[in-house]
Write an enzyme that holds these catalytic residues in place. Structure first.
Site, mmCIF file in Angstrom:
data_model
loop_
_atom_site.group_PDB
_atom_site.id
_atom_site.type_symbol
_atom_site.label_atom_id
_atom_site.label_comp_id
_atom_site.label_asym_id
_atom_site.label_seq_id
_atom_site.Cartn_x
_atom_site.Cartn_y
_atom_site.Cartn_z
ATOM 1 N N CYS A 1 38.415 43.456 50.446
ATOM 2 C CA CYS A 1 39.449 42.526 50.884
ATOM 3 C C CYS A 1 40.331 41.947 49.787
ATOM 4 O O CYS A 1 41.549 42.018 49.885
ATOM 5 C CB CYS A 1 38.838 41.384 51.694
ATOM 6 N N HIS B 1 41.554 34.345 50.722
ATOM 7 C CA HIS B 1 40.700 35.110 49.787
ATOM 8 C C HIS B 1 41.464 35.603 48.566
ATOM 9 O O HIS B 1 41.202 36.691 48.046
ATOM 10 C CB HIS B 1 40.018 36.275 50.501
#
Length: 587
Positions: A81, A142
């Protein structure tokens, strides 16, 4: 006179048709469209109906594909990610921004780490903001939070072009749900706990030996061992023992609204925020990036969808996400924005094959493609869904088999907004509009480079004159157990070290004939083998000449937990708050 008028009418008609084809089948391209981006987390390409799944129900994503364009060779730039999303936001390989790791930690580990998307990187949100767009991010970030203090917000979405942020600055983890096994650095946690037990046992043994006279040791040594053991225990438990409080938080802009977050209402809050953003900004133009927490473990799913799919908890979670997509699309319809909104749906990388709970599969399905999340070269880790819709501008029901990348969204959005790409850096993405409209038949990508962390594992060459799509693997993970197709027992496959195999000459496949990468070619079976390998080798050399050294954002120092950087709702270490209450009415 009649003939002259007819000729003038015909000329005007032809000119009008040419103009419409050039700028977008109508006046919609003259003004700036609203932009709605959906990005799923860990979704496999084989998990949705329009890509062949006939058992998980995804009617709303399938509707987007019917009404728009489906990309069958849409490639994530990284199989995890943090780096994949960095590339998506910047249109650049993550190795260029320092978001590719050379160690075993390939994604950010803490909200209180100092690494993240560097402030000098220019996201598409920042460029669209400059073009008059109101920009919002709902969901997962993130990409880091702070650099030097707990409130400098140097990596925060609001410092990267978003006017509004509501969501998780980190990512969903099993640690975020009670009674789930730890997911964050589970192997290291187990080792630290073992070391703590060993130290405690040693101190106990020395103490008993001293009291019984069996061991001659002074109390000062025992006291020093006790102090060292206590400090060791406190240092690791203060971080890993409170993951739910340190990482599992919700923020609205710079303010923490839940610490820890309550998963039972997170989906409702995210949906409410997305719908509200569309309604608030219906006059446009707006950019809304809906970055789903679905379908990452622990797959927390609301009661409405539990047990409703044919694929257990994972299928339930996918179907809940599709429902959320549908509710947001329904808002576009109600507000009369459907025909003036460019909509995109994708996943950040392939499904997580190793995510299991006993015999239950908690990760996605990557269809016919080998490998999955964490694998930088194999198709299953990087080939993802890619669906785009803009009624009246993009032809409905179109399927494009050309190689495209998540990085392509960056220049595509900048083009649609009337902006200009940065001229002071390499942009690796390509504008997709000509390909999507059918004005171009071939992708602009000749080569795509597939990294695992900062290590180049494979390269794809689109040989446009022949239609072949060659892919050379220089490094592949060692599957465990052998032949399993994944690295079971390890969480994800490694990028380097004893867990990989180096290939010289590389493993070569023609994806146009063998998309599953089942039968590697050789000089004996493929007459062009040597020529293709040389061509790809020269491309790698040229690519590496475009790379410049940058600080590594995922270095061990940058990813480690730092108490002084911890976002805290309260006075550290007493971080707790719930500002949402029951503000989750159904939609």
């Amino acid at each position: 006179v009649i003939l002259l008028c007819f000729r003038r009418y015909l000329l005007a008609a032809l000119t009008s048709c040419l103009f419409w084809n050039t700028v977008g089948l109508g006046t919609a391209m003259d003004s700036k469209p609203n932009i709605l981006l959906f990005l799923a987390d860990d979704l496999g390409i084989g998990d949705i109906g329009c890509y062949g799944n006939d058992t998980i129900r995804t009617p709303n994503i399938d509707r987007l594909a019917r009404e728009g364009v489906k990309l069958t060779q849409h490639i994530a730039t990284a199989p995890l990610c943090t780096p994949s999303r960095a590339a998506f936001l910047t249109g650049r390989y993550p190795v260029r921004s320092g978001m590719a790791s050379s160690n075993g930690y390939r994604a950010l580990q803490w909200n209180a780490g100092s690494g993240g998307l560097p402030p000098n990187e220019t996201t598409f949100a920042k460029l669209l903001q400059q073009q008059g767009y109101t920009t919002g991010l709902i969901g997962k970030w993130h990409q880091g939070v702070n650099c030097e203090s707990f409130n400098d917000h140097c990596h925060h979405p609001l410092n990267h072009g978003f006017d509004y942020f509501y969501g998780m600055p980190f990512t969903l983890l099993s640690n975020c749900q009670e009674n789930k096994p730890p997911e964050l650095d589970a192997a290291l946690q187990a080792k630290l706990w073992l070391y703590s037990q060993i130290i405690a046992l040693a101190v106990l043994t020395l103490t008993v030996g001293k009291l019984t006279g069996l061991i001659s040791v002074c109390w000062k040594i025992i006291a020093c061992c006790t102090l060292a053991g206590g400090l060791f225990f406190i240092s690791w438990y203060s971080s890993y023992g409170f993951v739910q409080y340190w990482n599992c938080i919700l923020m609205r802009n710079h303010d923490i609204t839940e610490q820890p977050m309550r998963l039972e209402r997170t989906a409702s809050l995210m949906l409410k925020e997305a719908v509200s953003f569309v309604k608030r900004n219906r006059q446009g133009p707006f950019l809304l990036f809906v970055s789903f927490l679905h379908v990452h473990t622990p797959l927390f799913t609301t009661k409405k969808f539990l047990g409703k799919s044919r694929h257990g908890l994972y299928g339930d979670n996918v179907e809940e996400m599709d429902w959320m997509v549908g509710k947001i699309l329904e808002t576009l319809d109600k507000e009369g924005l459907k025909n003036h909104t460019f909509t995109y749906f994708a996943s950040d990388h392939g499904g997580h094959l190793e995510a299991q709970d006993g015999s239950a599969q908690l990760g996605g399905w990557n269809g016919i493609y080998k490998g999955g999340k964490g694998m930088g070269g194999w198709e299953g880790g990087i080939r993802v869904p890619g669906v785009l819709r803009w009624p009246g501008v993009l032809p409905a029901g179109t399927v494009i088999d050309e190689p495209t990348s998540l990085m392509d969204i960056y220049p595509t959005l900048v083009h649609l907004a009337g902006g200009v790409l940065p001229q002071d850096r390499v942009i690796d993405g390509r504008n997709l509009v000509p390909l999507l409209q059918g004005r171009a038949q071939k992708s602009e990508h000749e080569f795509l480079f597939h990294y695992c962390g900062s290590y180049l594992h494979a390269v794809r060459w689109h040989q446009k004159d022949s239609g072949a799509i060659w892919k050379a693997h220089y490094v592949t993970p060692v599957f465990h157990p052998p032949g399993a197709g994944a690295c079971y027992g390890k969480g994800i496959c490694p990028c380097f070290g004893e867990g990989v195999t180096h290939h010289d000459p590389p493993l070569l496949f023609d994806l146009s004939q063998d998309p599953s990468e089942a039968k590697p070619l050789s000089a004996d079976t493929e007459p062009l083998f040597d020529a293709v390998v040389r061509k790809i080798g020269r491309a790698i050399e040229e690519h590496r000449r475009t790379l410049t050294p940058v600080p590594e954002q995922l270095s061990l120092y940058n990813i480690m937990w730092k108490p002084w950087l911890q976002p805290c709702c309260g006075t550290f270490p007493f971080c707790w708050c719930d500002k949402e209450g029951d503000n989750t009415q159904s939609l």
